[in-house]
Design a protein around this motif. Structure first.
Motif, PDB file in Angstrom:
ATOM      1  N   MET A  40     -50.026  29.015   8.629  1.00 15.40           N
ATOM      2  CA  MET A  40     -50.650  29.759   7.531  1.00 15.40           C
ATOM      3  C   MET A  40     -49.822  29.631   6.255  1.00 15.40           C
ATOM      4  N   ALA A  41     -48.501  29.632   6.388  1.00 14.20           N
ATOM      5  CA  ALA A  41     -47.637  29.488   5.212  1.00 14.20           C
ATOM      6  C   ALA A  41     -47.827  28.130   4.565  1.00 14.20           C
ATOM      7  N   LEU A  42     -47.960  27.086   5.368  1.00 11.06           N
ATOM      8  CA  LEU A  42     -48.158  25.744   4.813  1.00 11.06           C
ATOM      9  C   LEU A  42     -49.501  25.640   4.094  1.00 11.06           C
ATOM     10  N   ALA A  43     -50.553  26.225   4.657  1.00 10.41           N
ATOM     11  CA  ALA A  43     -51.862  26.219   3.992  1.00 10.41           C
ATOM     12  C   ALA A  43     -51.805  27.015   2.688  1.00 10.41           C
ATOM     13  N   THR A  44     -51.126  28.140   2.715  1.00  8.98           N
ATOM     14  CA  THR A  44     -50.973  28.954   1.503  1.00  8.98           C
ATOM     15  C   THR A  44     -50.210  28.192   0.439  1.00  8.98           C
ATOM     16  N   LEU A  45     -49.199  27.457   0.855  1.00 10.57           N
ATOM     17  CA  LEU A  45     -48.425  26.636  -0.082  1.00 10.57           C
ATOM     18  C   LEU A  45     -49.319  25.603  -0.771  1.00 10.57           C
ATOM     19  N   LEU A  46     -50.238  25.011  -0.041  1.00 10.90           N
ATOM     20  CA  LEU A  46     -51.164  24.041  -0.634  1.00 10.90           C
ATOM     21  C   LEU A  46     -52.096  24.710  -1.646  1.00 10.90           C
ATOM     22  N   VAL A  47     -52.575  25.904  -1.329  1.00  9.30           N
ATOM     23  CA  VAL A  47     -53.459  26.624  -2.256  1.00  9.30           C
ATOM     24  C   VAL A  47     -52.703  26.988  -3.534  1.00  9.30           C
ATOM     25  N   VAL A  48     -51.482  27.487  -3.382  1.00 11.32           N
ATOM     26  CA  VAL A  48     -50.664  27.840  -4.545  1.00 11.32           C
ATOM     27  C   VAL A  48     -50.386  26.602  -5.393  1.00 11.32           C
ATOM     28  N   ALA A  49     -50.087  25.479  -4.756  1.00  7.53           N
ATOM     29  CA  ALA A  49     -49.836  24.239  -5.489  1.00  7.53           C
ATOM     30  C   ALA A  49     -51.063  23.821  -6.298  1.00  7.53           C
ATOM     31  N   ALA A  50     -52.249  23.997  -5.739  1.00  6.99           N
ATOM     32  CA  ALA A  50     -53.475  23.651  -6.471  1.00  6.99           C
ATOM     33  C   ALA A  50     -53.616  24.518  -7.719  1.00  6.99           C
ATOM     34  N   PHE A  51     -53.337  25.814  -7.590  1.00  6.92           N
ATOM     35  CA  PHE A  51     -53.424  26.704  -8.756  1.00  6.92           C
ATOM     36  C   PHE A  51     -52.360  26.375  -9.797  1.00  6.92           C
ATOM     37  N   VAL A  52     -51.184  25.959  -9.356  1.00  6.34           N
ATOM     38  CA  VAL A  52     -50.104  25.617 -10.292  1.00  6.34           C
ATOM     39  C   VAL A  52     -50.415  24.325 -11.030  1.00  6.34           C
TER      40      VAL A  52
ATOM     41  N   ALA B 208     -57.585  19.515  -9.006  1.00  8.60           N
ATOM     42  CA  ALA B 208     -56.208  19.730  -8.544  1.00  8.60           C
ATOM     43  C   ALA B 208     -56.172  19.896  -7.033  1.00  8.60           C
ATOM     44  N   SER B 209     -57.154  20.601  -6.489  1.00 14.62           N
ATOM     45  CA  SER B 209     -57.203  20.809  -5.037  1.00 14.62           C
ATOM     46  C   SER B 209     -57.350  19.494  -4.301  1.00 14.62           C
ATOM     47  N   GLU B 210     -58.158  18.606  -4.847  1.00 10.55           N
ATOM     48  CA  GLU B 210     -58.346  17.300  -4.219  1.00 10.55           C
ATOM     49  C   GLU B 210     -57.032  16.520  -4.186  1.00 10.55           C
ATOM     50  N   LEU B 211     -56.315  16.501  -5.310  1.00 12.21           N
ATOM     51  CA  LEU B 211     -55.029  15.809  -5.367  1.00 12.21           C
ATOM     52  C   LEU B 211     -54.015  16.458  -4.432  1.00 12.21           C
ATOM     53  N   VAL B 212     -53.929  17.787  -4.486  1.00 10.10           N
ATOM     54  CA  VAL B 212     -52.978  18.505  -3.640  1.00 10.10           C
ATOM     55  C   VAL B 212     -53.297  18.260  -2.171  1.00 10.10           C
ATOM     56  N   TRP B 213     -54.574  18.262  -1.821  1.00  8.50           N
ATOM     57  CA  TRP B 213     -54.941  18.058  -0.428  1.00  8.50           C
ATOM     58  C   TRP B 213     -54.600  16.650   0.036  1.00  8.50           C
ATOM     59  N   ASP B 214     -54.922  15.642  -0.766  1.00  4.07           N
ATOM     60  CA  ASP B 214     -54.671  14.259  -0.355  1.00  4.07           C
ATOM     61  C   ASP B 214     -53.193  13.990  -0.120  1.00  4.07           C
ATOM     62  N   VAL B 215     -52.339  14.506  -0.965  1.00  2.00           N
ATOM     63  CA  VAL B 215     -50.899  14.268  -0.857  1.00  2.00           C
ATOM     64  C   VAL B 215     -50.204  15.411  -0.120  1.00  2.00           C
ATOM     65  N   GLY B 216     -50.575  16.630  -0.463  1.00  4.08           N
ATOM     66  CA  GLY B 216     -49.877  17.803   0.036  1.00  4.08           C
ATOM     67  C   GLY B 216     -49.971  18.022   1.528  1.00  4.08           C
ATOM     68  N   ARG B 217     -51.075  17.645   2.140  1.00  5.86           N
ATOM     69  CA  ARG B 217     -51.186  17.872   3.578  1.00  5.86           C
ATOM     70  C   ARG B 217     -50.140  17.089   4.354  1.00  5.86           C
TER      71      ARG B 217
END
Length: 135
Positions: free
Chosen positions: A19-31, A55-64
């Protein structure tokens, strides 16, 4: 502490890391969202939701994949032992969840992506406990 208590604790902590890792991805998208140009992604009725989507698309592609790498130290930090098998065994589970999400409707996709780590890491922690006991 008994083996069953440790097992439950391992599963709960693994889920919290997911859950923390998923939250980190959401926060990164907002940032990252404000970095996108306003004129291209903002609309009269939607505001700048397009920025967040881009931003969410970019964060998801790399951030996951960054989140997959960060899983081992986070699992170790919260006391999930052994951490490396949990981190490794979660990857195929995550890939299957991500594939199902990519084939789903938007709301189902969003739910699956946000819950993917909270499902994958406990699922991986259960068989990984055998590594610790040696059999």
């Amino acid at each position: 502490m008994s083996d069953s208590t440790q097992g439950v604790q391992r599963l709960v902590f693994a889920g919290l890391v997911g859950m923390a890792l998923a939250t980190l991805l959401v926060v990164a998208a907002f940032v990252i969202a404000p970095l996108y140009p306003a004129d291209r992604y903002c609309g009269h009725y939607t505001g700048c939701l397009g920025r967040l989507a881009a931003a969410s698309e970019l964060v998801w592609d790399v951030g996951r994949w960054i989140a997959v790498v960060l899983a081992w130290p986070l699992l170790r930090f919260v006391g999930v032992r052994p951490a490396w098998p949990v981190a490794l065994l979660a990857v195929p589970v995550l890939v299957v969840i991500w594939w199902v999400a990519s084939e789903s409707s938007f709301l189902t996709r969003l739910g699956l992506l946000l819950c993917s780590g909270a499902v994958a890491y406990p699922v991986a922690a259960w068989p990984a406990a055998r590594f610790r006991r040696g059999g």
